[in-house]
Scaffold this motif. Structure first.
Motif, short mmCIF file in Angstrom:
data_model
loop_
_atom_site.label_atom_id
_atom_site.label_comp_id
_atom_site.label_asym_id
_atom_site.label_seq_id
_atom_site.Cartn_x
_atom_site.Cartn_y
_atom_site.Cartn_z
N PHE A 87 9.32 -2.05 0.41
CA PHE A 87 10.11 -2.80 1.38
C PHE A 87 9.16 -3.49 2.35
O PHE A 87 8.06 -3.03 2.60
CB PHE A 87 11.11 -1.90 2.12
N SER A 88 9.61 -4.62 2.89
CA SER A 88 8.78 -5.44 3.78
C SER A 88 9.19 -5.24 5.23
O SER A 88 10.36 -5.02 5.54
CB SER A 88 8.94 -6.92 3.45
N LEU A 89 8.20 -5.39 6.11
CA LEU A 89 8.45 -5.37 7.54
C LEU A 89 7.86 -6.62 8.17
O LEU A 89 6.94 -7.22 7.60
CB LEU A 89 7.82 -4.12 8.18
N THR A 90 8.38 -7.00 9.32
CA THR A 90 7.87 -8.19 9.99
C THR A 90 6.54 -7.89 10.68
O THR A 90 6.24 -6.74 11.02
CB THR A 90 8.87 -8.68 11.06
N ARG A 91 5.77 -8.92 10.90
CA ARG A 91 4.50 -8.78 11.62
C ARG A 91 4.74 -8.23 13.02
O ARG A 91 3.98 -7.41 13.52
CB ARG A 91 3.78 -10.14 11.66
N PHE A 92 5.83 -8.65 13.67
CA PHE A 92 6.14 -8.16 15.00
C PHE A 92 6.30 -6.64 15.01
O PHE A 92 5.75 -5.95 15.87
CB PHE A 92 7.40 -8.82 15.58
N LEU A 93 7.08 -6.10 14.09
CA LEU A 93 7.29 -4.66 14.04
C LEU A 93 5.97 -3.92 13.75
O LEU A 93 5.67 -2.91 14.38
CB LEU A 93 8.33 -4.28 12.98
N LEU A 94 5.20 -4.45 12.83
CA LEU A 94 3.91 -3.83 12.50
C LEU A 94 2.98 -3.83 13.71
O LEU A 94 2.33 -2.82 14.01
CB LEU A 94 3.26 -4.54 11.32
N ASP A 95 2.94 -4.95 14.42
CA ASP A 95 2.09 -5.03 15.61
C ASP A 95 2.58 -4.08 16.70
O ASP A 95 1.78 -3.42 17.37
CB ASP A 95 2.05 -6.46 16.16
N TYR A 96 3.89 -4.02 16.91
CA TYR A 96 4.46 -3.13 17.91
C TYR A 96 4.00 -1.68 17.68
O TYR A 96 3.61 -0.98 18.61
CB TYR A 96 5.99 -3.21 17.90
N ALA A 97 4.04 -1.24 16.43
CA ALA A 97 3.70 0.15 16.10
C ALA A 97 2.21 0.34 15.84
O ALA A 97 1.78 1.46 15.57
CB ALA A 97 4.52 0.60 14.89
N GLY A 98 1.43 -0.74 15.91
CA GLY A 98 -0.01 -0.62 15.68
C GLY A 98 -0.36 -0.31 14.24
O GLY A 98 -1.36 0.35 13.96
N ILE A 99 0.46 -0.80 13.32
CA ILE A 99 0.22 -0.54 11.90
C ILE A 99 -0.58 -1.68 11.31
O ILE A 99 -0.14 -2.83 11.30
CB ILE A 99 1.55 -0.38 11.14
N THR A 100 -1.78 -1.36 10.83
CA THR A 100 -2.64 -2.38 10.22
C THR A 100 -3.00 -2.04 8.78
O THR A 100 -3.45 -2.90 8.06
CB THR A 100 -3.94 -2.53 11.02
N GLY A 101 -2.82 -0.85 8.35
CA GLY A 101 -3.18 -0.44 6.99
C GLY A 101 -2.60 0.92 6.69
O GLY A 101 -1.50 1.04 6.17
N ASP A 102 -3.34 1.97 7.07
CA ASP A 102 -2.86 3.32 6.82
C ASP A 102 -1.74 3.66 7.78
O ASP A 102 -1.76 3.28 8.96
CB ASP A 102 -4.00 4.33 6.99
N ALA A 103 -0.76 4.38 7.26
CA ALA A 103 0.41 4.74 8.05
C ALA A 103 0.90 6.12 7.63
O ALA A 103 0.39 6.71 6.67
CB ALA A 103 1.51 3.70 7.85
N MET A 104 1.89 6.59 8.35
CA MET A 104 2.54 7.85 8.02
C MET A 104 4.04 7.61 8.13
O MET A 104 4.51 7.06 9.13
CB MET A 104 2.11 8.95 8.99
#
Length: 142
Positions: A87-104
């Motif tokens: 599933f895809s997420l927007t750049r805004f959501l990724l930036d908000y959560a500080g997600i750049t690569g590895d995640a949990m």
């Protein structure tokens, strides 16, 4: 929902839905801004829980349907995983959560949360103490 699952953002801003969460999240789910103990993350809601959240929002007086409450809906995405369960997420959501690569991706009762790996590690370190665990168990009546 329970458990924690390491994840990696691909080059098209997609995540793989962990097998153990697929059935619980359903064919379509919603992801939006989240926060847990002062840490930024994303929250994933099932369709039924998202509808309940919409109903509660719509029941608020107009004066309370603004600001941060509106941002939860304005920045939400509807996710329908592809055949490979991505599933895809927007750049805004990724930036908000500080997600750049590895995640949990973690289960949290009726929702799932998506964290940047570093932010999740900080949250876990901060909260994994006997005192905080005891306080949490007492809060849920154990």
């Amino acid at each position: 929902m329970i458990g924690k699952y390491p994840a990696r953002l691909d080059d098209k801003n997609r995540f793989f839905v962990p097998a153990k969460l697929r059935e619980e999240l359903g064919e379509t789910f919603y992801v939006t801004l989240g926060v847990n103990c002062g840490h930024r993350c994303l929250t994933a809601y099932t369709s039924a829980d998202w509808q309940e959240l919409n109903n509660r929002y719509n029941a608020l007086p107009l004066s309370q349907r603004s600001g941060a409450t509106s941002l939860i809906f304005m920045n939400a995405v509807c996710c329908t995983p592809d055949r490979q369960n991505r599933f895809s997420l927007t750049r805004f959501l990724l930036d908000y959560a500080g997600i750049t690569g590895d995640a949990m991706i973690v289960g949290r009762a009726g929702q799932a949360e998506i964290w940047g790996a570093a932010e999740y590690d900080a949250f876990e370190t901060e909260n994994l103490t006997p005192e905080k665990l005891l306080s949490s168990l007492e809060a849920i009546g154990l």
